[in-house]
Design a protein around this motif. Structure first.
Motif, PDB file in Angstrom:
ATOM      1  N   ALA A   1      49.285  73.648  53.024  1.00 14.02           N
ATOM      2  CA  ALA A   1      48.366  73.804  51.891  1.00 14.02           C
ATOM      3  C   ALA A   1      46.956  74.097  52.380  1.00 14.02           C
ATOM      4  O   ALA A   1      46.248  74.933  51.814  1.00 14.02           O
ATOM      5  N   GLN A   2      46.557  73.380  53.451  1.00  5.76           N
ATOM      6  CA  GLN A   2      45.217  73.610  54.000  1.00  5.76           C
ATOM      7  C   GLN A   2      45.084  75.050  54.490  1.00  5.76           C
ATOM      8  O   GLN A   2      44.096  75.720  54.230  1.00  5.76           O
ATOM      9  N   ALA A   3      46.128  75.522  55.183  1.00  4.81           N
ATOM     10  CA  ALA A   3      46.077  76.877  55.713  1.00  4.81           C
ATOM     11  C   ALA A   3      45.986  77.896  54.587  1.00  4.81           C
ATOM     12  O   ALA A   3      45.313  78.922  54.699  1.00  4.81           O
ATOM     13  N   ALA A   4      46.680  77.593  53.482  1.00  2.00           N
ATOM     14  CA  ALA A   4      46.680  78.541  52.366  1.00  2.00           C
ATOM     15  C   ALA A   4      45.306  78.664  51.731  1.00  2.00           C
ATOM     16  O   ALA A   4      44.965  79.706  51.170  1.00  2.00           O
ATOM     17  N   HIS A   5      44.501  77.607  51.793  1.00  2.00           N
ATOM     18  CA  HIS A   5      43.196  77.603  51.144  1.00  2.00           C
ATOM     19  C   HIS A   5      42.044  77.783  52.140  1.00  2.00           C
ATOM     20  O   HIS A   5      40.892  77.726  51.767  1.00  2.00           O
ATOM     21  N   CYS A   6      42.355  77.985  53.409  1.00  2.00           N
ATOM     22  CA  CYS A   6      41.322  78.087  54.435  1.00  2.00           C
ATOM     23  C   CYS A   6      41.197  79.544  54.869  1.00  2.00           C
ATOM     24  O   CYS A   6      42.075  80.075  55.536  1.00  2.00           O
ATOM     25  N   ALA A   7      40.130  80.193  54.482  1.00  3.52           N
ATOM     26  CA  ALA A   7      39.921  81.593  54.824  1.00  3.52           C
ATOM     27  C   ALA A   7      38.995  81.697  56.029  1.00  3.52           C
ATOM     28  O   ALA A   7      37.793  81.427  55.921  1.00  3.52           O
ATOM     29  N   THR A   8      39.520  82.041  57.166  1.00  2.00           N
ATOM     30  CA  THR A   8      38.716  82.186  58.367  1.00  2.00           C
ATOM     31  C   THR A   8      37.812  83.410  58.240  1.00  2.00           C
ATOM     32  O   THR A   8      38.287  84.505  57.930  1.00  2.00           O
TER      33      THR A   8
ATOM     34  N   ARG B   1      29.154  79.417  61.193  1.00  2.00           N
ATOM     35  CA  ARG B   1      28.826  78.317  60.284  1.00  2.00           C
ATOM     36  C   ARG B   1      29.879  78.181  59.187  1.00  2.00           C
ATOM     37  O   ARG B   1      30.291  77.068  58.846  1.00  2.00           O
ATOM     38  N   LYS B   2      30.324  79.310  58.635  1.00  2.00           N
ATOM     39  CA  LYS B   2      31.358  79.263  57.600  1.00  2.00           C
ATOM     40  C   LYS B   2      32.669  78.713  58.147  1.00  2.00           C
ATOM     41  O   LYS B   2      33.444  78.074  57.419  1.00  2.00           O
ATOM     42  N   ALA B   3      32.913  78.963  59.421  1.00  2.00           N
ATOM     43  CA  ALA B   3      34.142  78.480  60.051  1.00  2.00           C
ATOM     44  C   ALA B   3      34.044  77.017  60.473  1.00  2.00           C
ATOM     45  O   ALA B   3      35.004  76.468  61.019  1.00  2.00           O
TER      46      ALA B   3
ATOM     47  N   GLY C   1      37.576  77.195  64.745  1.00  2.00           N
ATOM     48  CA  GLY C   1      37.056  77.004  63.408  1.00  2.00           C
ATOM     49  C   GLY C   1      37.790  75.938  62.632  1.00  2.00           C
ATOM     50  O   GLY C   1      38.763  75.336  63.102  1.00  2.00           O
ATOM     51  N   LYS C   2      37.346  75.692  61.374  1.00  2.00           N
ATOM     52  CA  LYS C   2      37.881  74.588  60.584  1.00  2.00           C
ATOM     53  C   LYS C   2      39.347  74.776  60.212  1.00  2.00           C
ATOM     54  O   LYS C   2      40.019  73.826  59.839  1.00  2.00           O
ATOM     55  N   CYS C   3      39.859  76.011  60.297  1.00  2.00           N
ATOM     56  CA  CYS C   3      41.279  76.220  60.012  1.00  2.00           C
ATOM     57  C   CYS C   3      42.148  75.747  61.170  1.00  2.00           C
ATOM     58  O   CYS C   3      43.358  75.668  61.051  1.00  2.00           O
ATOM     59  N   ASN C   4      41.532  75.465  62.293  1.00  2.00           N
ATOM     60  CA  ASN C   4      42.249  74.928  63.458  1.00  2.00           C
ATOM     61  C   ASN C   4      41.300  73.946  64.125  1.00  2.00           C
ATOM     62  O   ASN C   4      40.617  74.295  65.076  1.00  2.00           O
TER      63      ASN C   4
END
Length: 428
Positions: free
Chosen positions: A31-38, A241-243, A61-64
């Motif tokens: 679910a996190q991966a689906a909502h996390c746009a790198t 910063r976004k990541a 980044g925040k997706c990993n």
């Protein structure tokens, strides 16, 4: 209901709850991966640099997430000629001279502005400036009468020599301070941080409005009159910063000056590390500087310069106190990414654990290490505006590419002490 059936019913409820919880845990990463746009970096980079930088963002980044103990991986950028084209410290100095904002020193003694100023430089400055204002008052360096004083100040600042060619500074540690860089904030003694920010905002507006290639008149001479943000670096900073990266600026320009400019790329003042003055109880800048590590405030022997940048980053970003801040920290307490353009950035670039971006301005030690790329973590990019031509001769890595603490030149050495061979300039 019997006690046994009650137990069985509670066990069934517990099992169902556990199963539901297990499902939530199992699906949470998806679910996190689906909502996390790198963030995706824009084009405009040399070779595969964009891909290498994107890989950094994708990996850290925040997706990993980087590591459980620290939510945000750290990225540190130098400022002048790394994030912007040209030098905001220079822009500030020229604005101060054009607008008469440098004060006559106490008793007219210019050695009070820098412990490294030579007697020859102090005499030249006194000869050019003494008759123009009383001690403590601003010098009229923006007027025809003050042109000679402006010329002498500009020469000492810009060339580390007087107009007659005498050395302006002596006796400094070449790995922790550059006296001419330190002299700019020291010359702003008597002003408050807010006043200096106002000066910086005015200089910024002028230099951004001026066309590329513009010059301005300071004293009787012409100097660079424009600055531009590098679009690729602005995009990279915003992408990091976004990541989820913790992005910092480390600069050998004055703290309040860089604070004003850094807003243009979304970096707040509390993430800027520049040269910092000590202040009076009334909040006015003195001619002395804050220290780091084993260097006390007012000693004026360490600024954000080569090893001094390492110390200030360790102190401000990672909370290392005392002499330990001068040392290389364990990997978990270091930036994963760093970007710079000059030998002044060597130490904090080498400390980066994942990737190091170098903007090629033909600086010897920096380019020796970047082209040697002994650990595969260095990438080189030409300047984004008006890139330099290829250096005609190899960098003298094996002989004079390194400048030691006492100013003597020697070979550039790797961490294992082996000598870096001379390198050909190949990214331009």
């Amino acid at each position: 209901m019997t006690p046994r059936s009650t137990v069985r019913r509670l066990q069934a409820i517990g099992a169902a709850t556990a199963m539901a919880a297990g499902t939530l845990v199992a699906t949470a990463p998806a679910a996190q991966a689906a909502h996390c746009a790198t963030p995706r970096l824009a084009a405009g980079w040399y070779g595969d640099n964009q891909a290498r930088l994107q890989q950094l963002i994708d990996q850290y980044g925040k997706c990993n997430p980087y590591r459980p103990s620290r939510a945000k991986p750290v990225a540190v950028f130098d400022w002048d000629n790394t994030v912007v084209k040209n030098d905001v410290g220079d822009a500030q100095m020229y604005w101060l001279l054009r607008n008469g904002k440098i004060r006559q020193p106490a008793a007219g003694d210019w050695t009070a502005t820098s412990r490294y100023l030579t007697p020859a430089a102090a005499r030249a400055l006194a000869d050019a400036c003494a008759a123009l204002a009383r001690p403590g008052a601003p010098l009229p360096t923006g007027t025809p009468a003050g042109a000679g004083c402006a010329d002498e100040l500009a020469a000492v600042y810009g060339t580390a020599a007087t107009r007659s060619g005498a050395a302006a500074f002596a006796g400094w540690d070449h790995r922790t301070i550059e006296p001419a860089y330190a002299w700019l904030p020291q010359l702003m003694q008597g002003w408050t941080a807010n006043e200096v920010r106002g000066f910086a905002a005015a200089a910024r507006a002028e230099n951004l409005a001026a066309p590329v290639g513009a010059v301005q008149r300071v004293g009787s001479g012409s100097v660079t009159g424009w600055v531009r943000y590098y679009g690729q670096q602005k995009d990279l900073i915003q992408g990091l910063r976004k990541a989820g990266f913790d992005v910092w600026i480390s600069s050998a320009s004055p703290q309040p000056v860089v604070e004003v400019w850094a807003k243009g790329v979304g970096v707040a003042a509390d993430h800027v590390i520049g040269i910092r003055n000590t202040t009076t109880t009334a909040g006015k800048f003195t001619a002395h500087l804050q220290g780091c590590g084993s260097v006390k405030d007012g000693a004026d022997t360490m600024i954000t310069y080569i090893d001094g940048k390492r110390c200030w980053i360790n102190k401000e970003v990672f909370g290392v106190r005392g002499a330990a801040a001068e040392k290389v920290q364990p990997a978990a307490r270091r930036q994963v990414f760093a970007a710079g353009d000059s030998d002044t950035d060597i130490s904090f670039l080498r400390d980066a654990t994942a990737l190091r971006l170098v903007v090629n301005r033909n600086k010897n030690e920096l380019m020796c290490r970047a082209y040697d790329d002994s650990d595969g973590k260095w990438i080189v990019n030409p300047m984004f505006i008006e890139p330099k031509k290829q250096k005609a001769t190899p960098y003298p890595c094996s002989t004079t590419g390194y400048v030691d603490h006492d100013g003597t030149a020697g070979p550039v050495r790797r961490a294992d002490t082996s000598v870096v061979p001379d390198q050909t300039d190949s990214v331009f």
